[in-house]
Design a protein around this motif. Sequence first.
Motif, short mmCIF file in Angstrom:
data_model
loop_
_atom_site.label_atom_id
_atom_site.label_comp_id
_atom_site.label_asym_id
_atom_site.label_seq_id
_atom_site.Cartn_x
_atom_site.Cartn_y
_atom_site.Cartn_z
N ALA A 1 49.31 34.41 52.11
CA ALA A 1 49.38 34.16 50.50
C ALA A 1 49.29 35.40 49.38
O ALA A 1 48.95 36.21 49.68
N GLN A 2 49.89 34.79 48.45
CA GLN A 2 49.50 35.56 47.23
C GLN A 2 48.30 35.61 47.07
O GLN A 2 47.20 34.81 46.81
N SER A 3 48.03 37.43 46.49
CA SER A 3 46.36 37.78 45.67
C SER A 3 47.35 39.22 45.15
O SER A 3 48.05 39.62 44.82
N VAL A 4 45.67 38.81 44.20
CA VAL A 4 45.50 40.19 42.94
C VAL A 4 44.61 40.51 43.61
O VAL A 4 43.54 40.25 43.83
N THR A 5 44.28 42.02 43.50
CA THR A 5 43.36 43.52 43.95
C THR A 5 43.10 43.85 42.67
O THR A 5 43.88 44.56 42.42
N GLN A 6 41.99 43.67 41.96
CA GLN A 6 41.24 44.66 40.37
C GLN A 6 40.50 45.80 41.38
O GLN A 6 39.53 45.87 41.57
N LEU A 7 40.66 47.12 41.28
CA LEU A 7 40.45 47.87 41.43
C LEU A 7 39.43 48.66 39.82
O LEU A 7 39.53 49.04 38.98
N GLY A 8 37.77 48.83 40.77
CA GLY A 8 36.82 48.60 39.94
C GLY A 8 36.39 47.95 39.45
O GLY A 8 37.00 47.44 38.70
N SER A 9 34.96 47.35 39.81
CA SER A 9 34.42 45.79 38.88
C SER A 9 34.09 46.16 37.08
O SER A 9 34.25 45.59 36.26
N HIS A 10 33.31 48.03 37.44
CA HIS A 10 33.41 48.25 35.56
C HIS A 10 34.01 49.65 35.79
O HIS A 10 34.06 50.38 36.72
N VAL A 11 34.30 50.08 34.40
CA VAL A 11 35.15 50.71 34.19
C VAL A 11 33.95 51.40 32.52
O VAL A 11 34.31 49.95 32.31
N SER A 12 34.07 52.47 32.54
CA SER A 12 33.43 52.88 30.83
C SER A 12 34.26 53.91 30.27
O SER A 12 34.55 55.07 31.65
N VAL A 13 34.43 53.63 29.38
CA VAL A 13 35.88 55.12 28.59
C VAL A 13 35.22 55.28 27.25
O VAL A 13 33.81 54.44 26.71
N SER A 14 35.43 56.14 26.67
CA SER A 14 34.36 56.66 25.33
C SER A 14 35.38 56.14 24.28
O SER A 14 37.28 55.80 24.38
N GLU A 15 35.08 55.95 22.63
CA GLU A 15 35.91 55.27 21.51
C GLU A 15 37.23 56.39 21.45
O GLU A 15 37.05 57.81 21.51
N GLY A 16 37.85 56.14 22.04
CA GLY A 16 39.35 56.76 21.56
C GLY A 16 40.08 57.38 22.96
O GLY A 16 41.39 57.47 22.42
N ALA A 17 39.63 56.74 23.67
CA ALA A 17 40.28 57.50 24.76
C ALA A 17 40.63 56.02 25.55
O ALA A 17 41.56 55.19 25.46
N LEU A 18 41.90 56.63 26.70
CA LEU A 18 42.52 56.17 27.56
C LEU A 18 41.56 54.71 28.76
O LEU A 18 41.13 55.55 29.15
N VAL A 19 42.32 53.76 27.72
CA VAL A 19 41.71 52.62 28.91
C VAL A 19 43.05 52.56 29.88
O VAL A 19 43.96 52.52 29.61
N LEU A 20 42.21 52.44 31.40
CA LEU A 20 43.98 52.18 32.31
C LEU A 20 42.75 51.31 33.26
O LEU A 20 41.80 51.55 34.12
N LEU A 21 43.38 50.27 33.53
CA LEU A 21 42.33 48.55 34.67
C LEU A 21 43.68 48.87 35.86
O LEU A 21 44.74 48.15 35.24
N ARG A 22 43.58 49.04 36.21
CA ARG A 22 44.36 48.73 37.90
C ARG A 22 44.66 47.15 38.24
O ARG A 22 43.02 46.52 38.41
N CYS A 23 45.66 47.09 38.46
CA CYS A 23 45.50 45.83 39.13
C CYS A 23 46.37 45.59 40.18
O CYS A 23 48.38 46.19 40.20
N ASN A 24 46.47 45.56 41.35
CA ASN A 24 47.60 45.27 42.20
C ASN A 24 47.76 43.94 43.41
O ASN A 24 47.04 43.53 43.22
N TYR A 25 49.16 44.01 43.25
CA TYR A 25 49.51 42.71 43.82
C TYR A 25 49.69 42.46 45.04
O TYR A 25 50.65 43.59 46.05
N SER A 26 49.58 40.87 46.41
CA SER A 26 50.90 41.19 47.19
C SER A 26 51.55 40.13 46.88
O SER A 26 50.61 38.79 47.21
N SER A 27 53.16 39.98 47.69
CA SER A 27 53.30 39.16 46.94
C SER A 27 54.59 39.40 47.76
O SER A 27 55.23 40.42 47.16
N SER A 28 55.06 38.44 48.56
CA SER A 28 56.80 38.55 49.04
C SER A 28 57.64 38.12 48.71
O SER A 28 59.13 38.62 48.56
#
Lengths: 113, 114
Positions: A1-28
């Motif tokens: 079955a397909q699913s998604v995994t988000q790494l990091g339930s909380h991410v904190s960045v400074s204003e002006g910094a790069l935002v990177l939110l991770r998502c991996n999926y599983s699907s054939s």
Amino acid sequence: AQSVTQLGSHVSVSEGALVLLRCNYSSSVPPYLFWYVQYPNQGLQLLLKYTSAATLVKGINGFEAEFKKSETSFHLTKPSAHMSDAAEYFCAVSLFATNKLIFGTGTLLAVQP
Amino acid sequence: NAGVTQTPKFRVLKTGQSMTLLCAQDMNHEYMYWYRQDPGMGLRLIHYSVGEGTTAKGEVPDGYNVSRLKKQNFLLGLESAAPSQTSVYFCASRHPDSLGNTIYFGEGSWLTVV
């Protein structure tokens, strides 16, 4: 079955910094992928979606995401964080031949002044 | 343009009581969904419908029933509420032409079972 995994339930960045939110999926099979944003006490709003066209997808509010099949990833980025970006972000996957949209567990983004 | 409307927005129930959440959409969408959102668990699909008169189970259907008597409405019922059903419930709808089509959400219904 397909699913998604988000790494990091909380991410904190400074204003002006790069935002990177991770998502991996599983699907054939190639999936459709989405990023949604939820502001406090509100419903979900679509940021962007990948539907097998361009692998680099641009969304609203300066966000973009890149589909990488080799890494089964669909990470969300923004070059410069703004205070108004503080919210919870959800990655979701929808497969051809199903009618369901399956969500990850979410990443809460905090932006520090 | 109302989009997806959920009623009620807030409700407190006692254990064992029953209630119905109403979802209405004015976009003529075929597909409608009910999700629940709990801290740390994202959104989990309860039931969904691919057209008037049809319903199907999602990931967490136990304790809930649904009906889709009219295309624009999708009702979620709790026959005997339990504290574990304290959650935020979201209704959503989508046009079926492509699974890449955007899914539209209501603003949520906050349910507390005491």
